[in-house]
Design a protein around this motif. Structure first.
Motif, mmCIF file in Angstrom:
data_model
loop_
_atom_site.group_PDB
_atom_site.id
_atom_site.type_symbol
_atom_site.label_atom_id
_atom_site.label_comp_id
_atom_site.label_asym_id
_atom_site.label_seq_id
_atom_site.Cartn_x
_atom_site.Cartn_y
_atom_site.Cartn_z
ATOM 1 N N LEU A 7 0.838 -1.210 0.000
ATOM 2 C CA LEU A 7 0.000 0.000 0.000
ATOM 3 C C LEU A 7 0.867 1.252 0.000
ATOM 4 O O LEU A 7 0.560 2.228 -0.692
ATOM 5 C CB LEU A 7 -0.924 -0.010 1.219
ATOM 6 N N SER A 10 2.274 1.719 -3.493
ATOM 7 C CA SER A 10 1.309 2.186 -4.492
ATOM 8 C C SER A 10 0.862 3.601 -4.171
ATOM 9 O O SER A 10 0.561 4.364 -5.096
ATOM 10 C CB SER A 10 0.138 1.229 -4.584
ATOM 11 N N SER A 11 0.830 4.002 -2.892
ATOM 12 C CA SER A 11 0.437 5.403 -2.669
ATOM 13 C C SER A 11 1.548 6.354 -3.103
ATOM 14 O O SER A 11 1.253 7.463 -3.566
ATOM 15 C CB SER A 11 0.017 5.653 -1.226
ATOM 16 N N CYS A 41 -3.027 1.767 -8.909
ATOM 17 C CA CYS A 41 -4.370 1.248 -8.666
ATOM 18 C C CYS A 41 -4.404 -0.269 -8.845
ATOM 19 O O CYS A 41 -4.930 -1.005 -8.006
ATOM 20 C CB CYS A 41 -5.287 1.965 -9.630
ATOM 21 N N ASN A 44 -2.792 -2.025 -5.987
ATOM 22 C CA ASN A 44 -3.678 -2.095 -4.823
ATOM 23 C C ASN A 44 -4.689 -3.232 -4.962
ATOM 24 O O ASN A 44 -4.914 -3.972 -4.013
ATOM 25 C CB ASN A 44 -4.431 -0.779 -4.679
#
Lengths: 110, 172
Positions: A7, A10-11, A41, A44
């Motif tokens: 996470l 990906s952020s 995206c 995720n």
């Protein structure tokens, strides 16, 4: 490797993509930013489907493990279609205006 | 977490993904940015392998690196003269964009750190099993058949639309 590792990655990718879309002055660089956002995206989707399985579906848990992967495949297909149309529009704009800077394409502006 | 070869490779993929994504958004030469994007896409494919999605990793390499990136490079070659390869950035816009995206990153990281049900979900060490067969079954005769057909129509529409938009005007 926990879910939070993925996470965080990906952020970071998402924020960098937003940064490229906001600051770049070349339409193709903006497309690269959009590709970064789509990749974050998809990452995720796959990470959540790998680590989180709905509790009531122990019998069908193997199916849920694949849901995110298949949605990511559809995301890749959409990204390919989007890139093709995006570049076609860029070529048409370049032929019309002689530039692909988004702020110079302002014919509709009053 | 003990430091094994697996975690070493994972952090290698993660760092190369993030560093090359940073290069994509900061490098001034757009061709260099495209090649940095290639490293990012390979890095994400590596992360898919760590998430036990081997078919998806191969698809990522074939479609993104082999297709979309080549398309982007064609776009660069066909629209940028020698002078336009360099990307112009305005200072005020740069600061504003950096502020917004940094605030967004902080927001996301706060949410990630503070959501209790996402904690302690670690890799249970199950070995990598092939996923291609199961994905094929799910797409072609189970619950994803309709989206698959819809997406194939969408690809056809995008193909025709792209060809129509980018062709030269035909004079009557």
């Amino acid at each position: 490797m926990s879910l939070q590792h993925y996470l965080v990655i990906s952020s970071i990718l998402f924020s960098l993509g937003i940064f490229a879309v906001l600051t770049r002055k070349n339409a193709i660089s903006i497309l690269m930013g959009i590709e970064l956002i789509l990749n974050s995206c998809n990452l995720n989707f796959v990470a959540f489907s790998r680590f989180i399985t709905p509790a009531e579906s122990i019998v069908g848990s193997e199916v849920f493990r694949f849901d995110g992967q298949i949605i990511a495949i559809f995301g890749i297909v959409l990204a390919a279609a989007e890139a093709a149309v995006f570049l076609a529009i860029i070529l048409a704009i370049y032929r019309e205006f002689g530039s692909i800077r988004p702020d110079e394409v302002d014919t509709l502006k009053g | 977490m003990e430091f094994t070869l697996k975690t070493f490779i994972f952090y290698g993929f993660a760092l190369s993904t993030i560093a090359s994504a940073l290069a994509v958004v900061t490098v001034r030469n757009i061709v260099h940015a495209a090649f940095a994007l290639m490293v990012t896409l390979f890095g994400v494919a590596g992360l898919y392998v760590f998430l036990q999605a081997d078919f998806l990793a191969a698809t990522q390499v074939i479609v993104y690196v082999g297709g979309i990136l080549v398309l982007i490079l064609f776009g660069v070659m066909m629209t940028s003269g020698r002078l336009e390869m360099r990307i112009h950035i305005e200072r005020g816009q740069l600061l504003l964009g950096a502020g917004i995206s940094f605030a967004l990153l902080m927001l996301l990281l706060t949410v990630i750190a503070n959501t209790p049900i996402w904690k302690n979900l670690t890799d249970d060490g199950t070995p990598l099993s092939p996923t291609t067969e199961r994905i094929g079954q799910l797409i072609l005769n189970e619950k994803f058949l309709l989206p698959f057909e819809v997406v194939s129509v969408l690809l056809l529409v995008a193909l025709i639309g792209a060809a129509l938009i980018s062709r030269k005007e035909v004079r009557e």
